[in-house]
Design an enzyme around this catalytic site. Structure first.
Site, PDB file in Angstrom:
ATOM      1  N   SER A 190       0.836  -1.208   0.000  1.00 35.62           N
ATOM      2  CA  SER A 190       0.000   0.000   0.000  1.00 35.62           C
ATOM      3  C   SER A 190       0.878   1.269   0.000  1.00 35.62           C
ATOM      4  O   SER A 190       1.697   1.412  -0.905  1.00 35.62           O
ATOM      5  CB  SER A 190      -0.927  -0.071   1.213  1.00 35.62           C
ATOM      6  OG  SER A 190      -1.952   0.851   1.106  1.00 35.62           O
ATOM      7  N   ASP A 344     -10.109  -3.365  -5.277  1.00 36.52           N
ATOM      8  CA  ASP A 344      -9.250  -2.419  -4.560  1.00 36.52           C
ATOM      9  C   ASP A 344      -9.211  -1.115  -5.356  1.00 36.52           C
ATOM     10  O   ASP A 344      -8.968  -1.139  -6.571  1.00 36.52           O
ATOM     11  CB  ASP A 344      -7.841  -3.041  -4.460  1.00 36.52           C
ATOM     12  CG  ASP A 344      -6.815  -2.142  -3.771  1.00 36.52           C
ATOM     13  OD1 ASP A 344      -7.174  -1.018  -3.354  1.00 36.52           O
ATOM     14  OD2 ASP A 344      -5.647  -2.558  -3.655  1.00 36.52           O
ATOM     15  N   HIS A 374      -8.225  -4.871  -0.742  1.00 32.84           N
ATOM     16  CA  HIS A 374      -7.061  -4.185  -0.194  1.00 32.84           C
ATOM     17  C   HIS A 374      -6.846  -4.571   1.275  1.00 32.84           C
ATOM     18  O   HIS A 374      -7.769  -4.495   2.079  1.00 32.84           O
ATOM     19  CB  HIS A 374      -7.254  -2.673  -0.300  1.00 32.84           C
ATOM     20  CG  HIS A 374      -5.994  -1.909  -0.060  1.00 32.84           C
ATOM     21  ND1 HIS A 374      -5.075  -1.688  -1.048  1.00 32.84           N
ATOM     22  CD2 HIS A 374      -5.462  -1.356   1.061  1.00 32.84           C
ATOM     23  CE1 HIS A 374      -4.050  -1.008  -0.558  1.00 32.84           C
ATOM     24  NE2 HIS A 374      -4.259  -0.812   0.740  1.00 32.84           N
TER      25      HIS A 374
END
Ligand SMILES: *[C@@H]1O[C@H](CO)[C@@H](O)[C@H](O)[C@H]1NC(C)=O
Ligand SMILES: *[C@@H]1O[C@H](CO)[C@@H](O)[C@H](O)[C@H]1NC(C)=O
Ligand SMILES: *[C@@H]1O[C@H](CO)[C@@H](O)[C@H](O)[C@H]1NC(C)=O
Length: 404
Positions: A190, A344, A374
């Site tokens: 991320s 996501d 995610h």
């Protein structure tokens, strides 16, 4: 009386079910466990929103308090020795394997996620991932604890991780940890994947560093903030665990606490005409394959005032948005691993970067998961273990094992 209590109970149950129930794509397995996890995250978000509204604390500071409940001490186990230390004043958690090694070891420098605002190397899921990576690869893992927003903004987060990498890549330091200078990689998930991608790009131009990275591994990374209206942002605005609204807040908070940037980003009007030469690097109409474009109609980011870009030039800086780097900057990147999840908001950032790396001739393995969301990587420990979490972690570590 009894019937009244039953009525209350029924209402409470309905409210709870309403709160818990979110529609999920059929492809997401273990739906109720995922809903429960998502409801927990949403509750934290609501509490943080309320605390900010009441003027008690900044939104991200409340989220940070909650993530700190997940901290664990650096505890060594039978396979790995774990210690907290600092590299040039930046805190790091170091994982040293206990197994014998006749040769110099491999090393992974890891950056945790959390939107540049929250998270820590000491959080249980990150500690577990680093431990597994170190144990299974018999590799040294350095997990960096860079400073976070709202206390600091771009480029401090980037500079902190860059400091860690630069410190570690010194010949004497590598020798001290018995690490092979030819087998070192950066990795992160991320916002940490964003930092890893940025570090890999910036190292190429840094003549103070002679050691080259062997790999980069980017796990559902955030790579650009000039277009917050990609098909994946449109389709997954309400998916677990990262809502579009929170991602927009993370991005704007990376640059500033001034809420007007957040508002402009959420309407995709934070870019100016002068920056339009960069749009081609994030033009999903050009860069996404058909299966992700589907029938979405491309809308170019709308030109707003130049106020934001002038005040926060980081928005267009490849150290914050590695997808905006020129092709020249991509060509010599190390062997790459990139994970994207279908459900996501950040999916298309990753898919576009994979397309650009491939075109630039970089050796890349792109693992796209049709059935993932995610943050799925976190969930490998009972009772919150998900089969998708195990699959992702195993493939990631297998790839590292074969390529590092
Ligand atoms: C240590 O490594 C072995 C072999 O990979 C594994 O079975 C065991 O669970 C590990 N121990 C810990 C505490 O992770
Ligand atoms: C984006 O790409 C499409 C081609 O798919 C092109 O027609 C369009 O002009 C591009 N837009 C920008 C702003 O670069
Ligand atoms: C989660 O962990 C438990 C206990 O180790 C195990 O029985 C179960 O199969 C795991 N579930 C998944 C989906 O991996």
């Amino acid at each position: 009386m009894a019937s009244l209590k039953l009525l209350y109970l029924a209402i409470a149950t309905l409210l709870l079910a309403y709160y818990l129930y979110i529609p999920l794509p059929d492809s997401i397995e273990e739906g109720w466990k995922v809903r429960l996890i998502d409801a927990t995250f949403r509750t934290f978000g609501h509490a943080a929103g309320l605390a900010e509204l009441l003027g008690l604390k900044h939104y991200m500071e409340v989220l940070m308090l909650m993530t700190s409940a997940e901290y664990c001490a650096p505890i060594s186990d039978e396979n790995v020795t774990v210690t907290d230390t600092t590299f040039n004043n930046v805190p790091v958690r170091v994982y040293l394997p206990r197994q014998e090694s006749r040769v110099l070891r491999r090393a992974v420098i890891y950056f945790h996620g959390g939107g540049w605002c929250v998270g820590s190397a000491a959080m249980k899921p990150y500690d577990l991932l680093s431990r597994m990576t170190s144990g299974r690869l018999n590799a040294v893992v350095i997990s960096a604890d860079y400073r976070l927003a709202p206390h600091v903004h771009f480029p401090t987060q980037f500079e902190d991780v860059y400091t860690v990498v630069k410190f570690f890549l010194q010949k004497e330091v590598l020798a001290q940890y018995a690490v092979d200078p030819e087998r070192i990689g950066v990795s992160g998930d991320s916002a940490g994947g964003n930092l890893a991608a940025a570090v890999a790009q910036q190292l190429q131009d840094d003549h103070e560093i002679t050691v080259q990275l062997k790999i980069q591994a980017l796990l559902y990374p955030a790579l650009q903030s000039i277009d917050m209206d990609t098909p994946s942002y449109r389709e997954n605005a309400y998916m677990p665990l990262l809502k579009k609204r929170l991602m927009v807040t993370f991005w704007s908070e990376y640059f500033t606490t001034d809420k007007s940037l957040n508002d402009a980003m959420s309407t995709n009007t934070h870019i100016t005409l002068e920056s339009s030469h960069l749009i081609k690097f994030a033009n999903w109409s050009m860069l996404l394959p058909k299966e992700f474009k589907k029938d979405h109609v491309y809308r170019k980011p709308q030109h707003g005032t130049s106020h934001f870009v002038n005040k926060f030039p980081g928005i267009l800086d490849p150290r914050a948005a590695p997808l905006l780097a020129d092709d020249d900057k991509l060509r010599n990147l190390p062997r790459s691993y990139l994970v994207t999840c279908m459900h996501d908001v950040l999916r298309d950032d990753g898919v576009m970067y994979a397309a650009r790396l491939k075109k630039a001739g970089v050796h890349i393995v792109h693992d796209h998961y049709d059935d993932a969301f995610h943050g799925a990587l976190f969930f490998t420990e009972w009772p919150l273990n998900l089969s998708i979490g195990h699959r992702m972690v195993n493939r990631y570590i297998d790839w590292l094992d074969e390529n590092l």
